[in-house]
Design a protein around this motif. Structure first.
Motif, PDB file in Angstrom:
ATOM      1  N   TYR A 135       0.878  -1.444  -0.355  1.00  0.00           N
ATOM      2  CA  TYR A 135      -0.199  -0.204  -0.040  1.00  0.00           C
ATOM      3  C   TYR A 135       0.516   1.500  -0.084  1.00  0.00           C
ATOM      4  O   TYR A 135       0.338   2.070  -0.636  1.00  0.00           O
ATOM      5  N   VAL A 136       2.418   1.409   0.234  1.00  0.00           N
ATOM      6  CA  VAL A 136       3.013   2.579   0.612  1.00  0.00           C
ATOM      7  C   VAL A 136       3.320   2.827  -0.924  1.00  0.00           C
ATOM      8  O   VAL A 136       3.300   4.300  -1.675  1.00  0.00           O
ATOM      9  N   PHE A 137       3.672   1.586  -1.472  1.00  0.00           N
ATOM     10  CA  PHE A 137       4.433   1.395  -2.648  1.00  0.00           C
ATOM     11  C   PHE A 137       3.429   1.945  -3.592  1.00  0.00           C
ATOM     12  O   PHE A 137       2.878   3.605  -4.451  1.00  0.00           O
ATOM     13  N   LEU A 138       1.619   1.775  -3.885  1.00  0.00           N
ATOM     14  CA  LEU A 138       0.908   2.121  -4.174  1.00  0.00           C
ATOM     15  C   LEU A 138       0.502   3.499  -4.168  1.00  0.00           C
ATOM     16  O   LEU A 138       0.625   4.331  -4.658  1.00  0.00           O
ATOM     17  N   MET A 139       0.291   3.961  -3.079  1.00  0.00           N
ATOM     18  CA  MET A 139       0.669   5.916  -2.026  1.00  0.00           C
ATOM     19  C   MET A 139       1.746   6.216  -3.607  1.00  0.00           C
ATOM     20  O   MET A 139       1.173   7.399  -3.756  1.00  0.00           O
ATOM     21  N   ASN A 140       3.038   5.839  -3.026  1.00  0.00           N
ATOM     22  CA  ASN A 140       3.632   6.217  -3.262  1.00  0.00           C
ATOM     23  C   ASN A 140       3.790   7.028  -5.338  1.00  0.00           C
ATOM     24  O   ASN A 140       3.724   7.974  -5.492  1.00  0.00           O
ATOM     25  N   ASN A 141       3.756   5.817  -5.442  1.00  0.00           N
ATOM     26  CA  ASN A 141       2.977   5.265  -6.972  1.00  0.00           C
ATOM     27  C   ASN A 141       2.014   6.933  -7.615  1.00  0.00           C
ATOM     28  O   ASN A 141       2.143   7.323  -8.780  1.00  0.00           O
ATOM     29  N   GLY A 142       0.814   6.650  -6.725  1.00  0.00           N
ATOM     30  CA  GLY A 142      -0.751   7.245  -7.577  1.00  0.00           C
ATOM     31  C   GLY A 142       0.116   8.874  -6.893  1.00  0.00           C
ATOM     32  O   GLY A 142      -0.481   9.457  -7.641  1.00  0.00           O
ATOM     33  N   ARG A 143       0.942   9.038  -5.201  1.00  0.00           N
ATOM     34  CA  ARG A 143       0.774  10.271  -5.393  1.00  0.00           C
ATOM     35  C   ARG A 143       1.906  10.560  -7.033  1.00  0.00           C
ATOM     36  O   ARG A 143       1.572  12.394  -6.647  1.00  0.00           O
TER      37      ARG A 143
END
Length: 606
Positions: free
Chosen positions: A442-450
């Motif tokens: 989820y951190v990975f998804l947040m990083n890339n999404g942001r």
């Protein structure tokens, strides 16, 4: 007292002029009165005239002076050539002799024509046509677009003075009038073509075959394409204009000859330049070549035909330019499709460490941001390339979405952009599943999404194209990832801080259970801190939001639990084994999360 040699030469010169004038007068009278004589009544002047011309030719060949250096001698020479030509064409009088001497005279003029076109006194820096006094500055400043003032100032190529052009005009006119048009035009065309080639070489553009271009490394070809773009523009805005003025001045009375010669040169140069472009697109297509291909397409999209080509030449060049543009369109479309395929087919099995923004995400977003600078060109290319494999310009799903965000309906570039964004989303989702730790995914998804949202919002034009609704939907997705992360990471920790289940026999609080809860909290928090302090959140705002939300979730619950149950174990030995941290310590440790550095846990006494 005897006369000096100089005086003798002067007297001889005056005598020759008088003799020539008399002979020309008699020839003119004969041409005027004769009606096709068979030679019985041919006057002596007709036999003398070829001999006079031959003497003149010999004098030019043996002396240091060449045609154009003494006007009076040149006039006499041309007068004799004119009369002999008239005699040879109108009457069958001494045909062999007049033809022979006329050929010698034309050979002389052709030699002097070549000499004038390739002046040995010309400095090396200005040998070729199109060299301007400020050429060196032009080269150093990477071909700046010439201003109208620059173009107006350059009437003719360098080293073509008014006097030289006048001499060239006399030679060309004479050769054409006496039937030597082919020889004159060939000599002129060959020297000017060679001069043009030299000029292009001075601009850093060499002569290359298509197969040579295909074999070049991309690093070398990139530089050559940049030079090619500047050379094409410089030819069509400056060099061709200057060259045509030269042709029109040398052949003012033969506009068709001037036009044909210029068209042949321009056609040769443009076809050669187009061959380079066609060779470039024959190289292996890859995403990094897109922008150079777009530069070439934009160069050919400009009006390089101008108004000075003949109709037959225009049709041929228009066809060649259109063919080259079509091949560039195919290459651009294929290159864009290659980007989509590389995203779609990326099956990397190793997750990036610490959940950071994936290199592919960075590459694609920077690529799209740069591509937007070519938006108008790409709109045109995709419209022209519809029907090519991998290109759609009509899609109900995206058209409806674009209408919602105010983007022009059926925008080909917008459709490609939406498609790539969807492919990138799917790619990021796939990569998130590579992490064994669900919280890290989820951190990975947040990083890339942001990162994606910030890139779009950071480019005004890209933001307008994607629309506010798109950004809001992405922000909602990021909030969902945030909640999932909190649930996955901190829900079990918070379970340790709930008061339920701590009663023992007699409904009293069990000291043993309280001690177990504190130990459980300490163990879980330390494990989370050890792992997540190595995770990285580069975006400062996202990093701060995560830390604040964790603090708001954990610290009040921890403070409440400590305040409520600390009294039950205060009498215990080694209480610091159970209550290891103040709430302020927990807050400081939370502020160490997502820094990408493993932090040691400093034990705090209560």
């Amino acid at each position: 007292m005897g006369m000096s040699p100089r005086n003798n030469n002067v007297d001889r010169g005056e005598s020759e002029k008088e003799e020539l004038a008399l002979v020309l007068e008699e020839v003119d009278a004969f041409l005027y009165t004769a009606g096709g004589s068979d030679g019985e009544d041919v006057p002596n002047c007709i036999c003398v005239l070829p001999k006079l011309l031959e003497c003149m030719v010999d004098r030019y060949n043996k002396g240091r002076r060449r045609f154009g250096e003494k006007a009076i001698d040149d006039k006499s020479f041309l007068d004799v050539v004119d009369r002999i030509y008239k005699l040879s064409t109108c009457y069958s009088i001494a045909l062999d002799e007049t033809s022979s001497v006329l050929e010698k005279a034309m050979s002389l003029l052709e030699k002097d024509l070549c000499s004038l076109l390739e002046d040995p006194k010309t400095p090396k820096k200005s040998l070729s046509f199109g060299y301007f006094p400020d050429l060196c500055a032009t080269l150093e400043s990477k071909f700046p677009t010439p201003s109208e003032q620059d173009q107006d100032r350059q009437d003719f190529p360098a080293n073509f003075s008014t006097q030289k052009i006048s001499i060239l005009n006399k030679i060309a006119t004479t050769m054409i009038n006496v039937g030597y048009q082919t020889e004159c035009c060939m000599a002129f065309a060959n020297f000017r073509r060679s001069a043009f080639k030299t000029t292009l070489q001075r601009f850093g553009y060499g002569s290359m075959r298509i197969e040579d271009v295909c074999k070049m490394s991309w690093e070398s070809l990139e530089g050559e394409i940049a030079t090619w773009n500047q050379v094409v523009r410089h030819c069509t805005t400056v060099l061709f204009n200057v060259e045509q003025r030269l042709y029109d001045s040398v052949f003012p009375n033969q506009p068709s000859i001037s036009q044909n010669l210029f068209n042949d040169l321009a056609r040769h140069v443009i076809i050669h330049l187009l061959n380079f472009a066609q060779g470039a697109v024959l190289t292996k297509w890859s995403t990094e070549k897109l922008f150079k291909f777009l530069d070439m397409y934009e160069t050919l999209r400009e009006n390089i035909m101008k108004d000075f080509y003949m109709e037959s030449c225009v049709k041929e060049l228009a066809y060649e330019i259109a063919t080259t543009k079509n091949r560039l369109v195919e290459a651009i479309v294929a290159t864009f499709c290659d980007l989509k395929n590389s995203i779609k087919n990326d099956n990397e099995r190793i997750p990036v460490p610490n959940g950071v923004v994936h290199p592919l995400t960075r590459y694609v977003m920077n690529y799209l941001k740069y591509a937007y600078e070519y938006k108008d060109t790409l709109e045109q290319v995709f419209e022209q390339g519809q029907g090519f494999k991998g290109i759609e310009i009509h899609n109900h799903k995206y058209n409806q979405e674009m209408e919602d965000v105010g983007t022009p309906k059926n925008s080909p570039f917008a459709l490609q952009l939406m498609t790539i964004m969807d492919l990138l989303d799917a790619n990021v989702e796939r990569k998130s599943s590579l992490y064994k730790d669900l919280a890290l995914s989820y951190v990975f998804l947040m990083n890339n999404g942001r990162y994606i949202v910030q890139k779009v919002k950071g480019c005004k034009e890209l933001h307008e194209l994607m629309g506010d609704n798109w950004c809001r939907r992405r922000q909602s997705g990021l909030r969902l990832y945030h909640k999932c992360y909190q649930r996955e990471t901190w829900s079990k920790v918070l379970q340790c801080l709930k008061p339920e289940g701590l009663q023992g026999t007699g409904n009293k609080v069990s000291k043993q259970l309280v001690r177990e809860r504190f130990k459980c909290f300490n163990t879980m928090f330390e494990e989370i801190h050890k792992a997540q302090s190595t995770w990285m959140v580069i975006d400062e705002q996202l990093q701060s939001e995560l830390r604040v939300s964790i603090s708001n979730l954990v610290i009040p619950a921890y403070r409440s639990f400590v305040g409520r149950f600390k009294q039950h174990i205060e009498s215990s030995r080694h209480i610091d084994k159970y209550i290891k941290y103040h709430p302020e310590d927990i807050e400081l440790l939370i502020d160490n999360l997502f820094d990408g550095n493993a932090m040691s846990m400093v034990r705090k006494r209560t």
